[in-house]
Enzyme design. Structure first.
Site, PDB file in Angstrom:
ATOM      1  N   ASP A  11      -5.546  -2.935  -4.387  1.00  0.00           N
ATOM      2  CA  ASP A  11      -4.234  -2.371  -5.116  1.00  0.00           C
ATOM      3  C   ASP A  11      -4.384  -3.068  -6.009  1.00  0.00           C
ATOM      4  O   ASP A  11      -4.940  -3.741  -6.670  1.00  0.00           O
ATOM      5  CB  ASP A  11      -3.164  -2.610  -3.755  1.00  0.00           C
ATOM      6  N   SER A  12      -3.632  -2.798  -7.247  1.00  0.00           N
ATOM      7  CA  SER A  12      -3.050  -2.666  -8.745  1.00  0.00           C
ATOM      8  C   SER A  12      -2.737  -4.486  -8.214  1.00  0.00           C
ATOM      9  O   SER A  12      -2.357  -4.851  -8.944  1.00  0.00           O
ATOM     10  CB  SER A  12      -1.884  -1.987  -9.495  1.00  0.00           C
ATOM     11  N   CYS A  74      -3.924   2.037  -2.801  1.00  0.00           N
ATOM     12  CA  CYS A  74      -3.061   2.381  -3.931  1.00  0.00           C
ATOM     13  C   CYS A  74      -2.569   3.641  -4.041  1.00  0.00           C
ATOM     14  O   CYS A  74      -4.047   4.577  -4.099  1.00  0.00           O
ATOM     15  CB  CYS A  74      -3.548   1.307  -4.806  1.00  0.00           C
ATOM     16  N   GLU A 159       6.615  -6.575  -9.376  1.00  0.00           N
ATOM     17  CA  GLU A 159       5.332  -7.486  -9.705  1.00  0.00           C
ATOM     18  C   GLU A 159       6.649  -8.425 -10.383  1.00  0.00           C
ATOM     19  O   GLU A 159       5.897  -9.760 -10.042  1.00  0.00           O
ATOM     20  CB  GLU A 159       4.637  -6.688 -10.393  1.00  0.00           C
ATOM     21  N   CYS A 193       4.261   5.199  -2.392  1.00  0.00           N
ATOM     22  CA  CYS A 193       3.501   3.791  -3.217  1.00  0.00           C
ATOM     23  C   CYS A 193       3.568   2.747  -2.164  1.00  0.00           C
ATOM     24  O   CYS A 193       4.835   2.628  -1.873  1.00  0.00           O
ATOM     25  CB  CYS A 193       4.322   3.851  -5.144  1.00  0.00           C
ATOM     26  N   HIS A 195       3.979  -0.179  -3.011  1.00  0.00           N
ATOM     27  CA  HIS A 195       4.982  -1.058  -3.408  1.00  0.00           C
ATOM     28  C   HIS A 195       5.976  -1.026  -2.423  1.00  0.00           C
ATOM     29  O   HIS A 195       6.599  -2.308  -2.237  1.00  0.00           O
ATOM     30  CB  HIS A 195       5.023  -1.269  -5.045  1.00  0.00           C
TER      31      HIS A 195
END
Ligand code: DGL
Length: 274
Positions: A11-12, A74, A159, A193, A195
């Site tokens: 994932d990012s 992701c 993040e 997403c 996240h």
């Protein structure tokens, strides 16, 4: 090729941990490497070319670490890079190496969850702009209306661990309001997403009981289990040792603090460059 290795989960940043967590529940016997490109997150507002290049670098990195199967945990990478990776970059290389994404398994499943046949998709700018969910859902559930809304602030908030602040919660509420204003028939929202499950409780509180909020982790994990049960050649390439190694392109101590919080267990990562 006669090698075995762990499953790579990419994932990012931290989001893919919500997918990994579910893999560990349904497929605990395998070895895993988690890679977060935290130094370059978020990917959501970046161009197709940049997301493709970053994702390819990450996949190559995991391949060098011995992974025979990589899951792009992701949506942005799955939407913007997966097809090119599968059909161009990795084609004619190692025929038994596989890269899979999270959009296909989600769209195979989500259509059946809506009674009103109207599904809201919350995702990054990149995922929404790609229309991948509309295109894929059309194949599996052509009767479903897809209503999309991009939430460009959610990944940066998560993040930076600011998603539970007053400002963070206001941003989330505002995006949900904008999505629901687009169609009153929405009865199911997919958090498209990886996240976003980190804010699922606030999303649920904001939408009320008449709308179900779905996160992808359990769906993707069950689909992977099913895929492996049907693909002996892939099963035979994955090592079984119940291990999980964490790698980040950012500072390892920072990753460990957040990842430990997200996974509710002690994480020790190492910093790597791709
Ligand atoms: N977790 C990624 C996704 O599922 C976030 C992308 C980003 O870095 O913006 O889309």
């Amino acid at each position: 090729m006669n090698t075995i290795g762990p499953i790579g989960v990419f994932d990012s940043g931290y989001g893919g941990l919500t997918i990994l967590q579910e893999f560990l529940k349904v497929l605990p016997e395998y070895d895993y490497i988690y890679l977060g490109d935290n130094a370059r997150a978020p990917y959501g507002n970046r161009s197709f070319e940049v997301v493709h290049d970053f994702t390819l670098e990450a996949v190559r990195f995991l391949q060098k670490k011995g992974c025979r199967l990589v899951i792009l945990a992701c949506n942005t990478s799955s939407a913007k890079a997966l097809r090119t990776l599968q059909q161009i970059d990795l084609l004619n290389e190692d025929p038994d190496f596989r890269v899979l994404g999270v959009i296909r398994p989600s769209t195979e499943t989500i259509g059946a969850m809506s009674k009103s046949n109207c599904i809201g998709i919350l995702g990054t700018q990149g995922t929404v702009q790609s229309s991948s969910y509309k295109i894929e859902l059309e194949k599996f559930s052509p009767n479903i209306k897809v209503v999309q809304h991009a939430c460009p602030m959610w990944v940066p908030l998560i993040e930076s661990n600011k998603h539970h602040t007053d400002i963070g919660e206001k941003v989330i509420e505002n995006d949900i309001k904008e999505l629901l204003e687009k169609d009153a028939a929405i009865d199911t929202i997919l958090l498209a997403c990886t996240h976003y499950p980190l804010v699922i409780e606030h999303v649920k509180k904001s939408v009320g009981n008449h709308i179900q909020v779905v996160s992808q982790g359990p769906i993707v994990a069950n689909k992977l289990k099913d895929y492996l049960s049907r693909n002996e050649f892939m099963r035979a390439q994955i090592s079984k040792g119940n291990t999980c190694h964490f790698m980040t392109t950012e500072n390892a101590a920072v990753f460990d603090t957040s990842a430990t919080q997200f996974l509710a267990k002690q994480i020790r990562s190492i910093q790597v460059s791709l």
